[in-house]
Write a protein that holds these residues in place. Structure first.
Motif, PDB file in Angstrom:
ATOM      1  N   MET A 154       0.803  -1.219   0.000  1.00  0.00           N
ATOM      2  CA  MET A 154       0.000   0.000   0.000  1.00  0.00           C
ATOM      3  C   MET A 154       0.841   1.278   0.000  1.00  0.00           C
ATOM      4  SD  MET A 154      -3.167   1.208   2.448  1.00  0.00           S
ATOM      5  CE  MET A 154      -2.222   1.473   3.956  1.00  0.00           C
ATOM      6  N   LYS A 155       1.915   1.304   0.741  1.00  0.00           N
ATOM      7  CA  LYS A 155       2.709   2.525   0.889  1.00  0.00           C
ATOM      8  C   LYS A 155       3.192   3.060  -0.460  1.00  0.00           C
ATOM      9  CE  LYS A 155       5.177   5.391   3.607  1.00  0.00           C
ATOM     10  NZ  LYS A 155       4.612   6.269   4.638  1.00  0.00           N
ATOM     11  N   ALA A 156       3.601   2.157  -1.353  1.00  0.00           N
ATOM     12  CA  ALA A 156       4.164   2.571  -2.638  1.00  0.00           C
ATOM     13  C   ALA A 156       3.152   2.555  -3.779  1.00  0.00           C
ATOM     14  CB  ALA A 156       5.338   1.664  -2.996  1.00  0.00           C
ATOM     15  N   ALA A 157       1.909   2.215  -3.499  1.00  0.00           N
ATOM     16  CA  ALA A 157       0.896   2.096  -4.556  1.00  0.00           C
ATOM     17  C   ALA A 157       0.525   3.473  -5.117  1.00  0.00           C
ATOM     18  CB  ALA A 157      -0.352   1.407  -4.016  1.00  0.00           C
ATOM     19  N   PRO A 158       0.174   3.554  -6.426  1.00  0.00           N
ATOM     20  CA  PRO A 158      -0.336   4.811  -7.000  1.00  0.00           C
ATOM     21  C   PRO A 158      -1.592   5.262  -6.259  1.00  0.00           C
ATOM     22  CG  PRO A 158       0.192   3.233  -8.734  1.00  0.00           C
ATOM     23  CD  PRO A 158       0.271   2.480  -7.434  1.00  0.00           C
ATOM     24  N   ASP A 159      -1.898   6.538  -6.374  1.00  0.00           N
ATOM     25  CA  ASP A 159      -2.918   7.163  -5.526  1.00  0.00           C
ATOM     26  C   ASP A 159      -4.246   6.417  -5.464  1.00  0.00           C
ATOM     27  OD1 ASP A 159      -1.143   9.099  -4.861  1.00  0.00           O
ATOM     28  OD2 ASP A 159      -2.026  10.675  -6.088  1.00  0.00           O
ATOM     29  N   ARG A 160      -4.844   6.110  -6.621  1.00  0.00           N
ATOM     30  CA  ARG A 160      -6.183   5.505  -6.595  1.00  0.00           C
ATOM     31  C   ARG A 160      -6.156   4.092  -6.038  1.00  0.00           C
ATOM     32  NH1 ARG A 160      -8.521   7.162 -12.392  1.00  0.00           N
ATOM     33  NH2 ARG A 160     -10.195   5.697 -11.908  1.00  0.00           N
ATOM     34  N   LEU A 161      -5.106   3.359  -6.338  1.00  0.00           N
ATOM     35  CA  LEU A 161      -4.965   2.020  -5.767  1.00  0.00           C
ATOM     36  C   LEU A 161      -4.691   2.115  -4.274  1.00  0.00           C
ATOM     37  CD1 LEU A 161      -4.764  -1.031  -5.937  1.00  0.00           C
ATOM     38  CD2 LEU A 161      -2.423  -0.777  -6.798  1.00  0.00           C
ATOM     39  N   GLN A 162      -3.856   3.051  -3.886  1.00  0.00           N
ATOM     40  CA  GLN A 162      -3.555   3.235  -2.468  1.00  0.00           C
ATOM     41  C   GLN A 162      -4.817   3.583  -1.686  1.00  0.00           C
ATOM     42  OE1 GLN A 162      -1.510   6.868  -0.779  1.00  0.00           O
ATOM     43  NE2 GLN A 162       0.181   5.397  -0.555  1.00  0.00           N
ATOM     44  N   TRP A 163      -5.635   4.449  -2.261  1.00  0.00           N
ATOM     45  CA  TRP A 163      -6.876   4.848  -1.593  1.00  0.00           C
ATOM     46  C   TRP A 163      -7.792   3.640  -1.393  1.00  0.00           C
ATOM     47  CZ3 TRP A 163      -8.161   9.727   0.245  1.00  0.00           C
ATOM     48  CH2 TRP A 163      -9.474   9.897   0.661  1.00  0.00           C
ATOM     49  N   ALA A 164      -7.908   2.799  -2.435  1.00  0.00           N
ATOM     50  CA  ALA A 164      -8.777   1.626  -2.352  1.00  0.00           C
ATOM     51  C   ALA A 164      -8.250   0.605  -1.343  1.00  0.00           C
ATOM     52  CB  ALA A 164      -8.908   0.980  -3.728  1.00  0.00           C
ATOM     53  N   MET A 165      -6.945   0.409  -1.317  1.00  0.00           N
ATOM     54  CA  MET A 165      -6.357  -0.524  -0.347  1.00  0.00           C
ATOM     55  C   MET A 165      -6.531   0.010   1.074  1.00  0.00           C
ATOM     56  SD  MET A 165      -2.860  -1.582  -2.394  1.00  0.00           S
ATOM     57  CE  MET A 165      -2.413  -3.022  -1.431  1.00  0.00           C
ATOM     58  N   ASN A 166      -6.393   1.315   1.234  1.00  0.00           N
ATOM     59  CA  ASN A 166      -6.572   1.913   2.553  1.00  0.00           C
ATOM     60  C   ASN A 166      -8.000   1.743   3.052  1.00  0.00           C
ATOM     61  OD1 ASN A 166      -5.487   3.824   4.727  1.00  0.00           O
ATOM     62  ND2 ASN A 166      -7.286   4.934   4.006  1.00  0.00           N
ATOM     63  N   HIS A 167      -8.967   1.840   2.131  1.00  0.00           N
ATOM     64  CA  HIS A 167     -10.366   1.633   2.505  1.00  0.00           C
ATOM     65  C   HIS A 167     -10.574   0.190   2.970  1.00  0.00           C
ATOM     66  CE1 HIS A 167     -14.879   2.386   1.367  1.00  0.00           C
ATOM     67  NE2 HIS A 167     -14.722   2.021   2.624  1.00  0.00           N
ATOM     68  N   ALA A 168      -9.945  -0.754   2.269  1.00  0.00           N
ATOM     69  CA  ALA A 168     -10.046  -2.154   2.684  1.00  0.00           C
ATOM     70  C   ALA A 168      -9.429  -2.356   4.067  1.00  0.00           C
ATOM     71  CB  ALA A 168      -9.360  -3.054   1.656  1.00  0.00           C
ATOM     72  N   LEU A 169      -8.285  -1.729   4.306  1.00  0.00           N
ATOM     73  CA  LEU A 169      -7.636  -1.814   5.615  1.00  0.00           C
ATOM     74  C   LEU A 169      -8.563  -1.300   6.713  1.00  0.00           C
ATOM     75  CD1 LEU A 169      -5.116  -2.157   7.457  1.00  0.00           C
ATOM     76  CD2 LEU A 169      -4.463   0.180   6.792  1.00  0.00           C
ATOM     77  N   ALA A 170      -9.143  -0.132   6.479  1.00  0.00           N
ATOM     78  CA  ALA A 170     -10.045   0.439   7.478  1.00  0.00           C
ATOM     79  C   ALA A 170     -11.261  -0.459   7.699  1.00  0.00           C
ATOM     80  CB  ALA A 170     -10.481   1.837   7.047  1.00  0.00           C
ATOM     81  N   GLN A 171     -11.800  -1.015   6.609  1.00  0.00           N
ATOM     82  CA  GLN A 171     -13.001  -1.844   6.734  1.00  0.00           C
ATOM     83  C   GLN A 171     -12.716  -3.121   7.515  1.00  0.00           C
ATOM     84  OE1 GLN A 171     -16.087  -0.593   5.425  1.00  0.00           O
ATOM     85  NE2 GLN A 171     -16.634  -2.024   7.048  1.00  0.00           N
ATOM     86  N   ILE A 172     -11.536  -3.691   7.328  1.00  0.00           N
ATOM     87  CA  ILE A 172     -11.174  -4.866   8.128  1.00  0.00           C
ATOM     88  C   ILE A 172     -11.159  -4.499   9.607  1.00  0.00           C
ATOM     89  CG2 ILE A 172      -9.294  -6.465   8.696  1.00  0.00           C
ATOM     90  CD1 ILE A 172      -8.581  -6.496   5.695  1.00  0.00           C
ATOM     91  N   GLY A 173     -10.550  -3.367   9.924  1.00  0.00           N
ATOM     92  CA  GLY A 173     -10.491  -2.933  11.322  1.00  0.00           C
ATOM     93  C   GLY A 173     -11.848  -2.610  11.905  1.00  0.00           C
ATOM     94  N   ILE A 174     -12.719  -2.043  11.091  1.00  0.00           N
ATOM     95  CA  ILE A 174     -14.061  -1.664  11.552  1.00  0.00           C
ATOM     96  C   ILE A 174     -14.947  -2.893  11.746  1.00  0.00           C
ATOM     97  CG2 ILE A 174     -16.201  -0.484  10.867  1.00  0.00           C
ATOM     98  CD1 ILE A 174     -14.299   1.514   9.316  1.00  0.00           C
ATOM     99  N   SER A 175     -14.905  -3.825  10.795  1.00  0.00           N
ATOM    100  CA  SER A 175     -15.859  -4.933  10.769  1.00  0.00           C
ATOM    101  C   SER A 175     -15.398  -6.184  11.509  1.00  0.00           C
ATOM    102  CB  SER A 175     -16.168  -5.315   9.312  1.00  0.00           C
ATOM    103  OG  SER A 175     -16.730  -4.230   8.603  1.00  0.00           O
ATOM    104  N   HIS A 176     -14.116  -6.302  11.793  1.00  0.00           N
ATOM    105  CA  HIS A 176     -13.576  -7.555  12.334  1.00  0.00           C
ATOM    106  C   HIS A 176     -12.717  -7.273  13.568  1.00  0.00           C
ATOM    107  CE1 HIS A 176     -15.156  -9.643   8.814  1.00  0.00           C
ATOM    108  NE2 HIS A 176     -14.756  -8.585   8.135  1.00  0.00           N
ATOM    109  N   ALA A 177     -13.359  -7.408  14.724  1.00  0.00           N
ATOM    110  CA  ALA A 177     -12.716  -7.035  15.987  1.00  0.00           C
ATOM    111  C   ALA A 177     -11.417  -7.799  16.232  1.00  0.00           C
ATOM    112  CB  ALA A 177     -13.683  -7.268  17.147  1.00  0.00           C
ATOM    113  N   GLY A 178     -11.367  -9.058  15.819  1.00  0.00           N
ATOM    114  CA  GLY A 178     -10.179  -9.857  16.051  1.00  0.00           C
ATOM    115  C   GLY A 178      -8.957  -9.380  15.288  1.00  0.00           C
ATOM    116  N   LEU A 179      -9.168  -8.626  14.226  1.00  0.00           N
ATOM    117  CA  LEU A 179      -8.063  -8.115  13.410  1.00  0.00           C
ATOM    118  C   LEU A 179      -7.883  -6.600  13.573  1.00  0.00           C
ATOM    119  CD1 LEU A 179      -8.715 -10.157  10.142  1.00  0.00           C
ATOM    120  CD2 LEU A 179      -6.897 -10.534  11.812  1.00  0.00           C
ATOM    121  N   ARG A 180      -8.667  -6.022  14.460  1.00  0.00           N
ATOM    122  CA  ARG A 180      -8.655  -4.559  14.594  1.00  0.00           C
ATOM    123  C   ARG A 180      -7.288  -4.026  15.021  1.00  0.00           C
ATOM    124  NH1 ARG A 180     -13.561  -3.404  17.603  1.00  0.00           N
ATOM    125  NH2 ARG A 180     -14.455  -3.876  15.550  1.00  0.00           N
TER     126      ARG A 180
END
Length: 219
Positions: A154-180
Motif C-alpha cells: 500500500m505505501k508505494a501504490a499509486p494514488d487511486r490504488l492506495q486509496w482503495a487498499m486503505n479503505h479495505a484496511l479500514a473496513q477490516i479494522g471496523i468490521s472484524h474485531a479480532g483483526l482490529r
C-alpha cells in the motif's frame, strides 16, 4: 422518446465551468451538477438501449447518466471489464463499480480478476469490490492475507490504488474485531493519508482514526 443527441444537448446546457474546475482537481472531466444529472435520470427511468448509446459517446457526463439508467444485469462479464478499462476518471469508475458491477452476477469473478491486474486503476476496482465483501460477505476471504498484501504494497501504490487498499484496511479494522489491533498497527506504521486534509465534521481517511471513530459510533 428522448434521443441521444437531445440528451447530449441537455447535458451540455447543464455544464457549469465552476463545477468543472473543481472536478478537474480530482481527476474528473465533467461539469454537470450530480443532483441535476440524477434528476434527468429519474425522468428517463431505466432505458438499457439508451444507456449503451450514452456510454459509447465517450463523454463523462453521458457515461454517468448511462450508469443511472442502465440495467446492471444487461452487461456480459467481458463488457464490464472493457467498460472499466475505458472508465479512466474516478467518478465514472466509482459509479460503474458501485451502481453496476456490484449488482452484476459477475461481480465476484471480476473482483478476483481485477484484484491482481497490473493496471493500478483496474486493481483499485478489485479492491473496492473486496471492501464490499469485507463488510457484507467476508466468508471465504483470507483477511490476514489481505492485510499482508496491504502491509507490503500500500505505501508505494499509486494514488487511486492506495486509496482503495486503505479503505479495505479500514473496513477490516471496523468490521472484524479480532483483526482490529493489527489493522490499526499497519495504519500507524505506514502512515498512509495521515496528513490528508479533512474538513470539519468529516472522518479522516487515515485508517487508525477512521477505524477508531467508526467503531466508537457502533458502540
Amino acid at each position: 422518446m428522448t434521443t441521444l443527441e437531445e440528451l447530449r444537448e441537455e447535458l451540455a446546457a447543464l455544464e457549469d465551468p465552476k463545477i468543472l474546475d473543481v472536478n478537474r482537481r480530482h481527476g474528473d472531466d465533467h461539469g454537470v451538477n450530480l443532483g441535476a444529472l440524477r434528476a434527468v435520470a429519474k425522468r428517463l427511468k431505466t432505458q438499457p438501449d439508451l444507456a449503451r448509446e450514452l456510454w459509447a459517446s465517450g463523454d463523462s457526463s453521458a457515461r454517468l447518466l448511462a450508469l443511472l439508467v442502465c440495467r446492471p444485469r444487461q452487461f456480459a462479464k467481458d463488457e464490464l471489464d472493457a467498460m472499466l478499462r475505458e472508465a479512466r476518471t474516478p467518478k465514472v469508475q466509482d459509479w460503474l463499480v458501485n451502481y453496476v458491477v456490484k449488482k452484476s452476477p459477475y461481480a465476484e469473478e471480476l473482483r478476483l480478476a481485477w484484484l491482481s491486474d497490473p493496471d493500478p486503476v483496474v486493481a483499485s476496482a478489485g479492491w473496492a469490490l473486496t471492501t464490499e465483501r469485507i463488510a457484507k460477505k467476508p466468508e471465504g476471504l483470507d483477511l490476514n492475507g489481505l492485510l499482508d498484501v496491504i502491509e507490503t504494497e500500500m505505501k508505494a501504490a499509486p494514488d487511486r490504488l492506495q486509496w482503495a487498499m486503505n479503505h479495505a484496511l479500514a473496513q477490516i479494522g471496523i468490521s472484524h474485531a479480532g483483526l482490529r489491533a493489527r489493522a490499526i498497527a499497519i495504519g500507524e506504521r505506514l502512515e498512509v493519508l495521515k496528513d490528508y486534509p479533512t474538513p470539519p465534521n468529516c472522518t479522516s481517511p487515515y485508517a487508525p482514526i477512521w477505524i477508531t471513530e467508526m467503531v466508537g459510533r457502533q458502540q
